[in-house]
Design a protein around this motif. Sequence first.
Motif, PDB file in Angstrom:
ATOM      1  N   MET A   1      94.208 -37.835  17.468  1.00  0.00           N
ATOM      2  CA  MET A   1      92.806 -37.616  17.818  1.00  0.00           C
ATOM      3  C   MET A   1      92.618 -36.169  18.274  1.00  0.00           C
ATOM      4  N   ILE A   2      91.680 -35.480  17.635  1.00  0.00           N
ATOM      5  CA  ILE A   2      91.428 -34.106  18.061  1.00  0.00           C
ATOM      6  C   ILE A   2      89.926 -33.857  18.286  1.00  0.00           C
ATOM      7  N   VAL A   3      89.659 -32.923  19.193  1.00  0.00           N
ATOM      8  CA  VAL A   3      88.287 -32.456  19.383  1.00  0.00           C
ATOM      9  C   VAL A   3      88.241 -31.027  18.864  1.00  0.00           C
ATOM     10  N   GLN A   4      87.293 -30.748  17.979  1.00  0.00           N
ATOM     11  CA  GLN A   4      87.133 -29.379  17.469  1.00  0.00           C
ATOM     12  C   GLN A   4      85.778 -28.857  17.907  1.00  0.00           C
ATOM     13  N   LYS A   5      85.742 -27.582  18.285  1.00  0.00           N
ATOM     14  CA  LYS A   5      84.458 -26.973  18.634  1.00  0.00           C
ATOM     15  C   LYS A   5      84.231 -25.760  17.740  1.00  0.00           C
ATOM     16  N   TYR A   6      83.046 -25.686  17.139  1.00  0.00           N
ATOM     17  CA  TYR A   6      82.702 -24.540  16.304  1.00  0.00           C
ATOM     18  C   TYR A   6      81.576 -23.763  16.979  1.00  0.00           C
ATOM     19  N   GLY A   7      81.818 -22.482  17.223  1.00  0.00           N
ATOM     20  CA  GLY A   7      80.862 -21.632  17.947  1.00  0.00           C
ATOM     21  C   GLY A   7      79.736 -21.134  17.049  1.00  0.00           C
ATOM     22  N   GLY A   8      78.825 -20.382  17.655  1.00  0.00           N
ATOM     23  CA  GLY A   8      77.597 -19.949  16.995  1.00  0.00           C
ATOM     24  C   GLY A   8      77.796 -19.240  15.663  1.00  0.00           C
ATOM     25  N   THR A   9      78.732 -18.278  15.622  1.00  0.00           N
ATOM     26  CA  THR A   9      78.931 -17.525  14.377  1.00  0.00           C
ATOM     27  C   THR A   9      79.485 -18.448  13.293  1.00  0.00           C
ATOM     28  N   SER A  10      80.321 -19.383  13.689  1.00  0.00           N
ATOM     29  CA  SER A  10      80.965 -20.298  12.734  1.00  0.00           C
ATOM     30  C   SER A  10      79.965 -21.231  12.071  1.00  0.00           C
ATOM     31  N   VAL A  11      78.800 -21.432  12.725  1.00  0.00           N
ATOM     32  CA  VAL A  11      77.764 -22.290  12.136  1.00  0.00           C
ATOM     33  C   VAL A  11      76.471 -21.474  11.939  1.00  0.00           C
ATOM     34  N   ARG A  28      90.478 -34.410   8.562  1.00  0.00           N
ATOM     35  CA  ARG A  28      90.334 -35.860   8.553  1.00  0.00           C
ATOM     36  C   ARG A  28      91.259 -36.463   7.491  1.00  0.00           C
ATOM     37  N   ASN A  29      91.391 -35.761   6.365  1.00  0.00           N
ATOM     38  CA  ASN A  29      92.288 -36.253   5.319  1.00  0.00           C
ATOM     39  C   ASN A  29      93.747 -36.226   5.744  1.00  0.00           C
ATOM     40  N   ASN A  30      94.045 -35.433   6.778  1.00  0.00           N
ATOM     41  CA  ASN A  30      95.408 -35.428   7.340  1.00  0.00           C
ATOM     42  C   ASN A  30      95.630 -36.606   8.261  1.00  0.00           C
ATOM     43  N   GLY A  31      94.595 -37.400   8.445  1.00  0.00           N
ATOM     44  CA  GLY A  31      94.757 -38.602   9.264  1.00  0.00           C
ATOM     45  C   GLY A  31      94.253 -38.460  10.689  1.00  0.00           C
ATOM     46  N   ASP A  32      93.641 -37.335  10.998  1.00  0.00           N
ATOM     47  CA  ASP A  32      93.143 -37.171  12.363  1.00  0.00           C
ATOM     48  C   ASP A  32      91.787 -37.851  12.548  1.00  0.00           C
ATOM     49  N   SER A  33      91.600 -38.452  13.747  1.00  0.00           N
ATOM     50  CA  SER A  33      90.261 -38.890  14.162  1.00  0.00           C
ATOM     51  C   SER A  33      89.614 -37.672  14.793  1.00  0.00           C
ATOM     52  N   ILE A  34      88.369 -37.391  14.419  1.00  0.00           N
ATOM     53  CA  ILE A  34      87.802 -36.111  14.855  1.00  0.00           C
ATOM     54  C   ILE A  34      86.455 -36.231  15.547  1.00  0.00           C
ATOM     55  N   VAL A  35      86.370 -35.556  16.696  1.00  0.00           N
ATOM     56  CA  VAL A  35      85.082 -35.341  17.341  1.00  0.00           C
ATOM     57  C   VAL A  35      84.788 -33.855  17.156  1.00  0.00           C
ATOM     58  N   VAL A  36      83.611 -33.518  16.644  1.00  0.00           N
ATOM     59  CA  VAL A  36      83.265 -32.108  16.447  1.00  0.00           C
ATOM     60  C   VAL A  36      82.132 -31.739  17.403  1.00  0.00           C
ATOM     61  N   VAL A  37      82.351 -30.685  18.163  1.00  0.00           N
ATOM     62  CA  VAL A  37      81.303 -30.182  19.052  1.00  0.00           C
ATOM     63  C   VAL A  37      80.775 -28.894  18.436  1.00  0.00           C
ATOM     64  N   VAL A  38      79.470 -28.749  18.356  1.00  0.00           N
ATOM     65  CA  VAL A  38      78.931 -27.501  17.797  1.00  0.00           C
ATOM     66  C   VAL A  38      77.990 -26.795  18.756  1.00  0.00           C
ATOM     67  N   SER A  39      77.936 -25.469  18.573  1.00  0.00           N
ATOM     68  CA  SER A  39      76.986 -24.604  19.282  1.00  0.00           C
ATOM     69  C   SER A  39      75.718 -24.492  18.453  1.00  0.00           C
ATOM     70  N   ALA A  40      74.732 -23.835  19.013  1.00  0.00           N
ATOM     71  CA  ALA A  40      73.545 -23.457  18.246  1.00  0.00           C
ATOM     72  C   ALA A  40      73.949 -22.393  17.233  1.00  0.00           C
ATOM     73  N   MET A  41      73.185 -22.278  16.138  1.00  0.00           N
ATOM     74  CA  MET A  41      73.473 -21.239  15.148  1.00  0.00           C
ATOM     75  C   MET A  41      73.350 -19.870  15.829  1.00  0.00           C
ATOM     76  N   SER A  42      74.187 -18.910  15.416  1.00  0.00           N
ATOM     77  CA  SER A  42      74.277 -17.654  16.176  1.00  0.00           C
ATOM     78  C   SER A  42      72.906 -16.992  16.318  1.00  0.00           C
ATOM     79  N   GLY A  43      72.645 -16.497  17.501  1.00  0.00           N
ATOM     80  CA  GLY A  43      71.376 -15.820  17.771  1.00  0.00           C
ATOM     81  C   GLY A  43      70.279 -16.766  18.229  1.00  0.00           C
TER      82      GLY A  43
END
Length: 412
Positions: A1-11, A28-43
Amino acid sequence: MIVQKYGGTSVGSVERIENVADKVIKYRNNGDSIVVVVSAMSGETNRLVSLASEILGEAPHGPELDVLLSTGEQVTIALLTMALKKRGCPAISRTGWQLEIKTDDSSNKARITGIDTDKIQCHLDDGLVVVVAGFQGIDEDGNITTLGRGGSDTTAVALATAINADECQIFTDVDGVYTTDPRVEPNARRLDQITFEEMLEMASLGSKVLQIRAVEFAGKYKVPLRVLSSFEDGPGTLITTEENQMEQAKIAGIAFNRDEAQLTVKGVPDQPGIAAKILGPISDANIEVDMIVQNVAWDNTANFTFTVYRNDFKRALEVLEDTANKLGTTTVSGDDNIVKLSLVGVGMRSHAGIASKMFETLADAGINIGMISTSEIKISVVVDEKYLELGVRCLHEKFGLAEGAKDESSTA
Ligand code: ADP
Ligand code: ASP
Ligand code: MG
């Protein structure tokens, strides 16, 4: 189980959001359960803050600002979830309040107090990727709150703690934590590892690659935390405990903070209680003080200098002028063109001479030091803002922080 966070520039664009979707699916195809946290789009968060400023003036605050700013992240969770579903990946978008990310009631800088893990676990059990809006929560009275700038990092770490994730991965626009901000020193080197303690100092001394509270949280609950690039593959930087640290460099890195201003009051009587008389009204005005220096002159009067955030400078100056009048002195001055440079490293504990090497290096570059403060693992100095880049680069070179460089301070 992993938590990933993607920051503003990344989205930051639809294309980048689609890239994030591809990346998440790969994990996910590697078998991980994933929670994704995202920021607002940059700017976007800045844009919303400036809209509020048009109505409320400089430095807007209050509960409506939370309502406003939280919309930025809501846009991103919707778009990313669409992109995942389009690719056949089952996913669900969730705001802070939908997931019951509970916080205290301090608007614009709330702290997370608890997360209902049942809800998120249910979605994971259903095989969904859970896409969570970072930076937001809900207080006891049902008000939307936000966690302070950069707060999506903290959402990610808090979720990782709550669901007992194997790793919390912070994806951003650099491929790890560097010896200093690579935007200022192109020779900065990526660190394979850094200790929680060092990362906490770096973050609180101005390295905004991770929010301070996220590092605090991860250190306290021992969540494995890694900073990685959204745009290229690589090992990133693992934030680790000191025991697991492979090599023990003297200096981990150099942090700097432009968000500083200094105030001085001269000729106050050198007697018990004077510091409280000067700083009491400042703290009553809710202004945070950072560094403090007091010098006593030959005539038994004292000069008192301290630093505050730049945003608070004007207000602090007014309060100080008022205090000075009451104390019978009028010599108050201020400077908001200063910066704080800091060397950070747990290795300082066992090495002497680092401070003097730092002061010599700055002197050789013709940089005057205004104030100094030290702790076991850091040395900070205040210098004129125009010397920020020069100071960082000279120290970076002198302490051998670049790739393959030799530490010229090794004789210190
Ligand atoms: P995100 O939007 O992904 O949260 P941030 O802008 O908050 O990204 O953090 C990444 C930025 O942090 C980098 O682009 C870099 O300029 C800056 N930064 C400051 N100090 C460091 C450091 N020591 N190592 C890496 N990046 C740093
Ligand atoms: N969007 C918020 C900010 O720009 C939170 C974050 O990105 O972490 O500060
Ligand atoms: Mg950030």
